[in-house]
Design a protein around this motif. Structure first.
Motif, mmCIF file in Angstrom:
data_model
loop_
_atom_site.group_PDB
_atom_site.id
_atom_site.type_symbol
_atom_site.label_atom_id
_atom_site.label_comp_id
_atom_site.label_asym_id
_atom_site.label_seq_id
_atom_site.Cartn_x
_atom_site.Cartn_y
_atom_site.Cartn_z
ATOM 1 N N LYS A 30 0.853 -1.183 0.000
ATOM 2 C CA LYS A 30 0.000 0.000 0.000
ATOM 3 C C LYS A 30 0.893 1.239 0.000
ATOM 4 C CE LYS A 30 -3.450 2.456 2.675
ATOM 5 N NZ LYS A 30 -4.132 2.572 3.944
ATOM 6 N N VAL A 31 0.737 2.098 -1.028
ATOM 7 C CA VAL A 31 1.531 3.326 -1.104
ATOM 8 C C VAL A 31 1.030 4.291 -0.034
ATOM 9 C CG1 VAL A 31 2.172 5.294 -2.531
ATOM 10 C CG2 VAL A 31 1.970 3.023 -3.564
ATOM 11 N N ILE A 32 1.937 4.728 0.848
ATOM 12 C CA ILE A 32 1.552 5.647 1.920
ATOM 13 C C ILE A 32 2.124 7.045 1.709
ATOM 14 C CG2 ILE A 32 1.173 3.843 3.632
ATOM 15 C CD1 ILE A 32 3.948 4.546 4.773
ATOM 16 N N ALA A 33 3.107 7.167 0.805
ATOM 17 C CA ALA A 33 3.664 8.478 0.466
ATOM 18 C C ALA A 33 4.260 8.381 -0.933
ATOM 19 C CB ALA A 33 4.731 8.896 1.470
ATOM 20 N N ALA A 34 4.082 9.439 -1.702
ATOM 21 C CA ALA A 34 4.650 9.503 -3.047
ATOM 22 C C ALA A 34 4.781 10.967 -3.426
ATOM 23 C CB ALA A 34 3.766 8.765 -4.043
ATOM 24 N N GLY A 35 5.729 11.252 -4.286
ATOM 25 C CA GLY A 35 5.914 12.631 -4.731
ATOM 26 C C GLY A 35 7.308 12.849 -5.251
ATOM 27 N N MET A 36 7.732 14.111 -5.190
ATOM 28 C CA MET A 36 9.060 14.517 -5.644
ATOM 29 C C MET A 36 9.854 15.008 -4.433
ATOM 30 S SD MET A 36 8.780 14.190 -8.970
ATOM 31 C CE MET A 36 9.777 15.257 -9.943
ATOM 32 N N SER A 37 11.132 14.659 -4.404
ATOM 33 C CA SER A 37 11.977 15.137 -3.314
ATOM 34 C C SER A 37 12.162 16.645 -3.442
ATOM 35 C CB SER A 37 13.325 14.418 -3.315
ATOM 36 O OG SER A 37 14.025 14.669 -4.516
ATOM 37 N N GLY A 38 12.358 17.295 -2.310
ATOM 38 C CA GLY A 38 12.565 18.742 -2.288
ATOM 39 C C GLY A 38 13.971 19.109 -2.719
ATOM 40 N N ASP A 40 16.366 19.886 -1.003
ATOM 41 C CA ASP A 40 17.329 19.261 -0.093
ATOM 42 C C ASP A 40 17.336 17.736 -0.233
ATOM 43 O OD1 ASP A 40 14.833 18.790 0.944
ATOM 44 O OD2 ASP A 40 15.248 19.644 2.905
ATOM 45 N N GLY A 41 16.586 17.208 -1.213
ATOM 46 C CA GLY A 41 16.533 15.771 -1.453
ATOM 47 C C GLY A 41 15.614 15.004 -0.519
ATOM 48 N N LYS A 42 14.833 15.708 0.303
ATOM 49 C CA LYS A 42 14.017 15.049 1.318
ATOM 50 C C LYS A 42 12.587 14.782 0.862
ATOM 51 C CE LYS A 42 16.573 16.773 5.286
ATOM 52 N NZ LYS A 42 16.487 17.523 6.545
ATOM 53 N N THR A 43 12.012 13.723 1.436
ATOM 54 C CA THR A 43 10.613 13.376 1.229
ATOM 55 C C THR A 43 9.764 14.109 2.264
ATOM 56 O OG1 THR A 43 10.628 11.529 2.803
ATOM 57 C CG2 THR A 43 11.296 11.032 0.540
ATOM 58 N N VAL A 44 8.477 13.868 2.209
ATOM 59 C CA VAL A 44 7.603 14.345 3.280
ATOM 60 C C VAL A 44 7.907 13.537 4.543
ATOM 61 C CG1 VAL A 44 5.770 15.054 1.710
ATOM 62 C CG2 VAL A 44 5.762 12.745 2.639
ATOM 63 N N ILE A 45 7.508 14.039 5.681
ATOM 64 C CA ILE A 45 7.675 13.300 6.935
ATOM 65 C C ILE A 45 6.549 12.282 7.038
ATOM 66 C CG2 ILE A 45 7.653 13.457 9.451
ATOM 67 C CD1 ILE A 45 8.957 16.212 9.154
ATOM 68 N N ILE A 46 6.913 11.051 7.341
ATOM 69 C CA ILE A 46 5.960 9.946 7.433
ATOM 70 C C ILE A 46 5.860 9.532 8.891
ATOM 71 C CG2 ILE A 46 5.480 7.580 6.696
ATOM 72 C CD1 ILE A 46 7.355 8.246 4.250
ATOM 73 N N SER A 47 4.662 9.486 9.424
ATOM 74 C CA SER A 47 4.435 9.087 10.810
ATOM 75 C C SER A 47 3.792 7.700 10.820
ATOM 76 C CB SER A 47 3.526 10.098 11.499
ATOM 77 O OG SER A 47 3.294 9.713 12.833
ATOM 78 N N ARG A 48 4.452 6.752 11.488
ATOM 79 C CA ARG A 48 3.963 5.372 11.551
ATOM 80 C C ARG A 48 4.235 4.795 12.935
ATOM 81 N NH1 ARG A 48 0.332 5.367 8.393
ATOM 82 N NH2 ARG A 48 0.682 5.265 6.202
ATOM 83 N N ASN A 49 3.489 3.737 13.245
ATOM 84 C CA ASN A 49 3.707 3.024 14.504
ATOM 85 C C ASN A 49 5.090 2.392 14.528
ATOM 86 O OD1 ASN A 49 1.141 3.565 15.563
ATOM 87 N ND2 ASN A 49 0.254 1.817 14.498
ATOM 88 N N LEU A 50 5.657 2.289 15.726
ATOM 89 C CA LEU A 50 6.942 1.617 15.866
ATOM 90 C C LEU A 50 6.822 0.178 15.393
ATOM 91 C CD1 LEU A 50 8.192 2.907 19.337
ATOM 92 C CD2 LEU A 50 8.660 3.822 17.069
ATOM 93 N N GLY A 51 7.836 -0.306 14.692
ATOM 94 C CA GLY A 51 7.832 -1.661 14.161
ATOM 95 C C GLY A 51 7.282 -1.756 12.754
ATOM 96 N N CYS A 52 6.738 -0.672 12.224
ATOM 97 C CA CYS A 52 6.198 -0.660 10.862
ATOM 98 C C CYS A 52 7.347 -0.788 9.861
ATOM 99 C CB CYS A 52 5.439 0.647 10.631
ATOM 100 S SG CYS A 52 4.754 0.820 8.992
ATOM 101 N N ILE A 53 7.176 -1.637 8.858
ATOM 102 C CA ILE A 53 8.193 -1.839 7.828
ATOM 103 C C ILE A 53 7.790 -1.058 6.574
ATOM 104 C CG2 ILE A 53 9.404 -3.522 6.394
ATOM 105 C CD1 ILE A 53 9.974 -3.939 9.330
ATOM 106 N N LEU A 54 8.712 -0.244 6.073
ATOM 107 C CA LEU A 54 8.466 0.560 4.883
ATOM 108 C C LEU A 54 9.405 0.130 3.764
ATOM 109 C CD1 LEU A 54 8.339 4.079 6.571
ATOM 110 C CD2 LEU A 54 6.430 2.549 6.078
ATOM 111 N N ARG A 55 8.882 0.117 2.528
ATOM 112 C CA ARG A 55 9.686 -0.154 1.330
ATOM 113 C C ARG A 55 9.804 1.146 0.555
ATOM 114 N NH1 ARG A 55 7.586 -5.876 -0.569
ATOM 115 N NH2 ARG A 55 5.622 -4.799 -0.388
ATOM 116 N N VAL A 56 11.019 1.481 0.130
ATOM 117 C CA VAL A 56 11.267 2.751 -0.548
ATOM 118 C C VAL A 56 11.701 2.481 -1.997
ATOM 119 C CG1 VAL A 56 12.595 4.892 -0.479
ATOM 120 C CG2 VAL A 56 11.997 3.738 1.651
ATOM 121 N N TYR A 57 11.101 3.241 -2.923
ATOM 122 C CA TYR A 57 11.414 3.142 -4.349
ATOM 123 C C TYR A 57 11.666 4.539 -4.909
ATOM 124 C CZ TYR A 57 9.092 -1.426 -4.051
ATOM 125 O OH TYR A 57 8.723 -2.696 -3.701
#
Length: 89
Positions: A30-38, A40-57
């Motif tokens: 499930k895509v939870i964040a998408a867009g263009m880096s700023g 400074d090369g940064k994404t948006v801030i993502i808030s998730r529960n501890l232990g959540c596994i994220l895949r980055v592309y």
């Protein structure tokens, strides 16, 4: 408990990559964040529960998405992850 994470995309010389298209998925594809880096090369801030596994592309120059890696939200508060990547290979 939640942790906040943002990703900063860097080239192989550790310079920020601006305007890089990215997507971050929850482990269940499930895509939870998408867009263009700023600028400074940064994404948006993502808030998730501890232990959540994220895949980055990131989107390569040929239009396909390249898998960058997995990240486990493990810390309360803010944290920045800085993978050095190549968008050409």
């Amino acid at each position: 408990m939640k942790g906040n994470v943002e990703f900063q995309f860097l080239d192989l010389l550790f310079n920020p990559i601006s305007n890089l298209e990215y997507k971050v998925e929850y482990l269940k594809n499930k895509v939870i964040a998408a867009g263009m880096s700023g600028k400074d090369g940064k994404t948006v801030i993502i808030s998730r529960n501890l232990g959540c596994i994220l895949r980055v592309y990131v989107k390569k120059t040929n239009g396909e998405y390249k898998y960058v890696g997995l990240y486990c939200v493990y810390k309360i508060g803010d944290f920045t992850v800085r993978p050095a990547i190549s968008i050409f290979g």
